[in-house]
Design an enzyme around this catalytic site. Structure first.
Site, mmCIF file in Angstrom:
data_model
loop_
_atom_site.group_PDB
_atom_site.id
_atom_site.type_symbol
_atom_site.label_atom_id
_atom_site.label_comp_id
_atom_site.label_asym_id
_atom_site.label_seq_id
_atom_site.Cartn_x
_atom_site.Cartn_y
_atom_site.Cartn_z
ATOM 1 N N GLU A 175 3.481 -5.781 0.790
ATOM 2 C CA GLU A 175 4.544 -4.912 0.240
ATOM 3 C C GLU A 175 5.840 -5.058 1.048
ATOM 4 O OE1 GLU A 175 2.681 -1.020 0.140
ATOM 5 O OE2 GLU A 175 1.862 -1.419 -1.832
ATOM 6 N N GLU A 367 -3.518 -5.077 -5.559
ATOM 7 C CA GLU A 367 -3.859 -3.672 -5.295
ATOM 8 C C GLU A 367 -3.660 -2.881 -6.577
ATOM 9 O OE1 GLU A 367 -2.217 -1.515 -1.978
ATOM 10 O OE2 GLU A 367 -2.102 -3.343 -0.761
HETATM 11 C C1 BG6 Z 1 -0.336 0.338 -0.563
HETATM 12 C C2 BG6 Z 1 -0.742 -0.240 0.760
HETATM 13 O O1 BG6 Z 1 0.945 0.844 -0.451
HETATM 14 O O2 BG6 Z 1 -1.034 1.412 -1.075
HETATM 15 C C3 BG6 Z 1 -2.123 0.149 1.250
HETATM 16 O O3 BG6 Z 1 -0.616 -1.637 0.757
HETATM 17 C C4 BG6 Z 1 -2.369 1.586 0.891
HETATM 18 O O4 BG6 Z 1 -2.214 -0.115 2.622
HETATM 19 C C5 BG6 Z 1 -2.339 1.723 -0.615
HETATM 20 O O5 BG6 Z 1 -3.558 2.111 1.416
HETATM 21 C C6 BG6 Z 1 -2.672 3.106 -1.129
HETATM 22 O O6 BG6 Z 1 -1.865 4.041 -0.507
HETATM 23 P P1 BG6 Z 1 -2.466 5.287 0.253
HETATM 24 O O7 BG6 Z 1 -1.302 5.915 0.872
HETATM 25 O O8 BG6 Z 1 -3.095 6.114 -0.802
HETATM 26 O O9 BG6 Z 1 -3.450 4.753 1.223
#
Ligand code: BG6
Length: 479
Positions: A175, A367
């Protein structure tokens, strides 16, 4: 499925994703140095500490460092074709600016790769996922300092030389656009956000982009078959109203993210970005060598995270929306998760089409998932979680991926986020769970660390086995 139902291509890479700092634990074992995460017990929602403190769940996380065999066996049971994980920079270079890497750290990832190979799971490696060595943050102010490019090049070269024959897919910075919002977590920039000048922030952006191109060059020199991708936090921004000024505001918000892909794919800064910097009075220090590197070493594919969409408006009466590191305005047409992230499956089709139309590069969804509070209950085969809400979320998003593929978009694969429960990046909670596998660990640090299969575990296994054919079109999925 009818003859006209779109399908996933053969060889589609189904799998899951994690990051070292959110799963490994063992924060001071195997010669590892401290990373920025080791002093962030509350994620981005609480101030960082001077030293690691016992309330920091990431110090132990889910103990993947010791349990990777068990976890990878569970991924294999689901039929994973690919597993995305990150390498903890401070395991390889504990301080970050040493000449020689830490062999014990390198050997750990050899063992992880051995295990993946045992099951025929393709690795997808993130080189830097929010875990800059703390020494680099404190001594150099992280990516604000140009010397970081050299440290990163040495680190990346070490990885490509060691693992390049075994790992085909690499991502440079997780990101990368998030540095604009979270300079310490994302860019290792120690200067408090409120005191950081835009000049230094955008210079840090430039250093990361140059380092990403340098890593791509090194990878291709070592083996032209290595595929290097950038990784963008993707959020489609919609105009809150049809007012053309809202449309323009939404476009501007999206361009803050597009700029990073534009440089990675097209090899130069787009005009709109340069104009923005000029209006801010920012004068980037860009050398001729930087320009040549960016132009000549563009990425092989584009990867991104997608959780939510957002809105923009010029109206003063804005209702700020929560969300993944960058806010925007609440979309009144969408439901939100327990953490206030807007649920928008169609937005994923939009992003896939937009990125494909813009860049024409293969895309990888690295993701996506739903952070939710799970309840462990008794099941026929032992404790489980009835996470139908997670199955619905993923089903509906994957239906849109299938639609995008039918639109002609080239999608390499899909790695759902936090395929095993892990520590949240933004809130540092365990209770914000994403996994198919429940991990018995809680926000207060208690728990046995036992792993349990959730209902979604079996759902994903069947989905992968059918190459997506078990997806269902649910009425009102977008409502
Ligand atoms: C992304 C990141 O922004 O979202 C991850 O690359 C992160 O590291 C994921 O865990 C989900 O976000 P969060 O804050 O719910 O863990």
């Amino acid at each position: 499925m009818t003859a006209t139902t779109p399908a996933f291509p053969d060889g589609f890479l189904w799998g899951g994703a994690t990051a070292a700092n959110q799963v490994e634990g063992a924060y001071n074992e195997g010669g590892k140095g401290l990373s920025v995460q080791d002093v962030m017990p509350g994620g981005i929602v609480r101030p960082r500490t001077q030293e690691p403190t016992p309330d920091n769940l990431k110090l132990e996380a889910i103990d993947f460092y010791h349990r990777y065999k068990e976890d990878i066996a569970l991924f294999a049971e689901m039929g994973f074709k690919v597993f995305r994980f990150s390498i903890a920079w401070s395991r390889i270079f504990p301080l970050g600016d040493e000449e020689q890497p830490n062999e014990e750290g390198l050997a750990f990832y050899d063992r992880v790769l051995d295990e993946l190979e045992r099951y025929g799971i393709e690795p997808l490696v993130t080189i830097s996922h929010y875990e800059t060595p703390l020494h680099l943050a404190r001594t150099y102010d992280g990516w604000a300092d140009r010397r970081m490019v050299g440290f990163f090049e040495r680190y990346a070269r070490t990885l490509f030389e060691r693992y390049g024959r075994r790992v085909r897919y690499w991502l440079t910075f997780n990101e990368i656009n998030s540095v604009l919002h979270e300079p310490f977590m994302s860019g290792g920039i120690n200067t408090p956000k409120e005191e950081l000048s835009e000049q230094d922030l955008y210079q840090a952006v430039h250093h990361e982009l140059v380092a990403s191109a340098a890593a791509t060059r090194i990878a291709h020199e070592i083996d032209p078959g290595i595929q290097v991708g950038c990784m963008i936090l993707a959020i489609p921004f919609y105009p809150l109203t049809p007012d053309p000024r809202d449309v323009w505001a939404a476009k501007q918000a999206e361009r803050d993210n597009y700029a990073f892909g534009d440089v990675h794919v097209r090899g130069a800064y787009p005009g709109y970005f340069l104009r923005k910097l000029a209006e801010k009075g920012v004068e980037l220090e860009v050398t001729e060598a930087d320009r040549a590197l960016l132009a000549e070493h563009t990425v092989d594919f584009v990867s991104f995270s997608y959780y939510m969409s957002s809105c923009e408006t010029v109206s003063q009466e804005r209702e700020s929306g929560g969300g993944n590191l960058m806010g925007g305005v609440v979309n009144p047409t969408l439901k939100v998760s327990e953490w206030g992230w807007a649920i928008d499956p169609l937005g994923l089709r939009t992003i896939l089409n937009d990125y494909w139309d813009r860049w024409g590069k293969p895309l990888f969804i690295v993701e996506n998932g739903l952070g939710a509070k799970d309840v462990l209950v008794a099941g026929p085969d032992g404790p489980t979680v009835k996470d139908g809400y997670r199955i619905d979320y993923m089903n509906d998003h994957l239906v849109q991926v299938r639609e995008a593929i039918a639109d002609g978009v080239q999608v390499l694969g899909y790695t759902s986020w936090g395929c095993i429960d892990l520590v949240s990046a933004s809130t540092a909670q365990m209770s914000k769970r994403y996994g198919f596998i429940y991990v018995d660990r809680h926000d207060d640090g208690t728990g046995t660390l036992e792993r349990y299969r959730k209902r979604s575990f079996y759902w994903y296994r069947d989905l992968i086995a059918s190459n997506g054919a078990t997806l269902v079109e649910r009425t009102g999925a977008q409502d």
